[in-house]
Design a protein around this motif. Structure first.
Motif, short mmCIF file in Angstrom:
data_model
loop_
_atom_site.label_atom_id
_atom_site.label_comp_id
_atom_site.label_asym_id
_atom_site.label_seq_id
_atom_site.Cartn_x
_atom_site.Cartn_y
_atom_site.Cartn_z
N VAL A 176 2.18 57.97 -56.21
CA VAL A 176 1.92 59.07 -54.91
C VAL A 176 1.90 61.09 -55.63
CG1 VAL A 176 0.94 60.39 -52.57
CG2 VAL A 176 1.42 58.03 -53.13
N GLY A 177 0.74 61.93 -55.87
CA GLY A 177 0.85 62.99 -56.78
C GLY A 177 0.79 63.48 -57.97
N GLU A 200 -4.19 61.13 -55.84
CA GLU A 200 -4.14 62.44 -55.73
C GLU A 200 -5.10 63.05 -54.36
OE1 GLU A 200 -3.49 66.48 -55.51
OE2 GLU A 200 -2.28 65.25 -56.75
N GLY A 201 -4.65 63.72 -53.87
CA GLY A 201 -5.33 65.08 -52.53
C GLY A 201 -6.44 65.29 -52.83
N ALA A 204 -6.48 66.32 -59.93
CA ALA A 204 -5.30 65.80 -60.90
C ALA A 204 -4.83 66.92 -61.95
CB ALA A 204 -5.21 64.55 -61.47
N LEU A 205 -3.91 67.42 -61.97
CA LEU A 205 -3.26 68.52 -62.76
C LEU A 205 -4.61 69.77 -63.13
CD1 LEU A 205 -3.27 66.48 -66.89
CD2 LEU A 205 -1.51 66.76 -65.26
N GLY A 206 -4.03 70.18 -61.46
CA GLY A 206 -5.32 71.41 -60.97
C GLY A 206 -4.40 71.93 -61.17
N GLY A 230 -8.90 62.96 -55.10
CA GLY A 230 -9.74 63.68 -53.69
C GLY A 230 -9.16 62.86 -52.67
N SER A 231 -8.53 61.84 -52.50
CA SER A 231 -7.54 60.51 -51.80
C SER A 231 -6.68 61.33 -51.54
CB SER A 231 -7.86 59.77 -52.63
OG SER A 231 -9.34 58.80 -53.28
N GLU A 232 -6.70 61.81 -49.79
CA GLU A 232 -5.54 62.16 -49.49
C GLU A 232 -5.28 61.23 -48.78
OE1 GLU A 232 -4.04 66.07 -46.26
OE2 GLU A 232 -6.14 65.78 -46.91
N VAL A 233 -3.63 60.75 -48.63
CA VAL A 233 -2.80 59.47 -48.44
C VAL A 233 -2.35 60.10 -46.44
CG1 VAL A 233 -0.69 58.43 -47.73
CG2 VAL A 233 -1.58 59.21 -50.47
#
Length: 472
Positions: A176-177, A200-201, A204-206, A230-233
């Motif tokens: 996660v992350g 990654e919410g 990635a590597l934003g 774009g997948s927030e836990v």
């Protein structure tokens, strides 16, 4: 209780703290160094060193499985995960003496292995020792951020501080992350034969140039990482060997191990900074450009200074604060020339402004020059042609550079040097790089800045033809 009066007291024996303690002791200042955990801090024990050692093992594995392009039969690597961890421990062990208590004591530093807390604006307590100092340097670093995700407290999870203790290879690692830590460890583990899901919410590597970061992320996908952006836990659950992660879009994924890599949190708890009159927040201590806190006797360096969180930045900060502390000379920390690198394959490096940032700052004054790895002969010889460099230039001076490709972390140093010293592109283009090396990429990028003026200039071409007619 023992009472100590000293010139410099440093809290934290990571990169920044060790650098300050070394400089202070060698320049004649009485120095006390306090560390409650392992000497060497996060970088040596849980971060940069073990992760890069793991990446080296993963790279060797990848090379065995993909050597056919060089005329050498590819083989299926025999992976001994426990032996890889022995390799990592060996690397840490080889470096540890440089950061050890024994070495620093031999340099004249008083090393105290206790938790430190301030008791007044110029005194702190460390175990049974009370220290009064002319100047303090807080270099307590940061720890893995543990977000308030429902179910996380009841579910076993790993961080960068615990994952290197594993002796058995994870069957399915859920990360996660999607920052540098998550990306590096995801790729390393998929290369070592693990199933890996990276969640990654946002993006990635934003923080990096999206044109370059997508090259890294596409490679991860090609190698088998299930990347979900774009997948927030929303919730986690499970027990040892069987964990499940649910995201807000309703999707679920089950795995054997969960790694939390969502960021870092400054180690401010327990320092009793209020008693010293030091203001702080979640990101760290409030400091000015001179890295001095709201207490004029106290400075902060590294992660806890609330700026860029990298080992080399902590070392840079140390060089800034020792000047006023030891010599009474003003100094300030800047960030324009500080690079960062994601050590994936290919590597992703950045210094200064990205293209988007530079366009927002300079508008039409900006020129962006590019050069592709595929046009470099050494990259061709080693079949490492994926990648490119972008340099953002304003009035002949680079204000940023972005590199994705082999050894990007080595190449970015040239542009850090140029930005730090306000060099012009001419200085880079005048450099003679040995052939064939990847360092020619930097020179060719600088040359690309001048190419339009030289080769697309009708007036210059007419002048050259005239000179040719006049020459004997």
């Amino acid at each position: 209780m023992e009472q100590i009066e000293t010139d410099v007291c440093v809290i934290g024996a990571g990169s920044g703290g060790l650098s300050v303690a070394y400089a202070a002791s060698q320049m004649g200042a009485r120095t006390v160094l306090i560390e409650r955990g392992r000497m060497g801090g996060d970088c040596l024990n849980y971060g940069c060193v073990p992760s890069k050692a793991l990446i080296a093992s993963a790279k060797a594995t990848w090379g065995q499985a993909h050597s056919g392009v060089f005329g050498i039969a590819s083989v299926t690597p025999q992976i001994d995960y426990a032996a890889i961890k022995d390799h990592i421990a060996g690397v840490i062990g080889a470096i540890a003496p440089i950061d050890s208590q024994e070495r620093y004591e031999s340099l004249g530093v008083r090393v105290i292995r206790e938790h430190a807390r301030f008791v007044s604006d110029r005194e702190l307590q460390a175990g049974e020792v009370r220290i009064r100092a002319r100047r303090f340097v807080v270099a307590a670093g940061s720890s893995p951020l543990v977000p308030p995700i429902p179910g996380l407290n009841e579910t076993p999870y790993l961080t960068n501080e615990t994952i290197f203790d594993l002796r058995e290879k994870p069957e399915h690692l859920i990360v996660v992350g999607g920052g540098p830590i998550g990306v590096e460890l995801a790729q390393a583990h998929v290369r070592l034969g693990c199933k890996v899901t990276l969640i990654e919410g946002a993006k990635a590597l934003g923080k990096d140039d999206p044109e370059l970061s997508v090259i890294v992320l596409d490679r991860l996908r090609d190698e088998g990482v299930d990347l979900r952006e774009g997948s927030e836990v929303s919730r986690v659950s499970g027990s040892a060997g069987a964990v499940e992660v649910e995201t807000k879009d309703g999707r679920k994924v089950g795995g054997t191990h969960l790694l939390m890599a969502v960021g870092r949190s400054a180690n401010v708890d327990g320092l009793d900074l209020e008693k010293a009159g030091v203001k702080f927040g979640r990101k760290g201590l409030e400091v000015g450009d001179d890295l001095r806190t709201t207490n004029r006797r106290i400075y902060a360096v590294g992660d806890i200074a609330g700026r860029m969180q990298f080992t080399h930045v902590a070392g840079y900060h140390a060089g800034v604060v020792v000047r006023p502390i030891l010599l009474g000379v003003r100094a300030r920390a800047t960030q324009d020339h500080l690079p960062w690198v994601t050590y994936a394959d290919p590597e992703l490096a950045q210094v200064g402004l990205t293209e988007e940032q530079a366009r927002g700052t300079y508008g039409d004054r900006l020129t962006v020059v590019r050069f592709r790895y595929a046009e470099n002969d050494r990259a061709q010889a080693e079949r490492r042609t994926t990648g490119l460099i972008k340099v953002m230039v304003v009035r002949g001076r680079p204000v940023g550079a972005s590199i994705v490709g082999a050894s990007a972390g080595e190449l970015i140093g040239t542009w850090s040097l140029a930005i730090a010293n306000k060099l012009k592109m001419r200085a880079i283009s005048n450099m003679v790089a040995p052939y064939p090396t990847l360092s020619e990429i930097n020179k060719r990028a600088a040359g690309a800045y001048f190419s339009p003026a030289l080769f697309d200039n009708p007036r210059l071409k007419r002048a050259v033809r005239l000179v040719q007619r006049l020459l004997p």
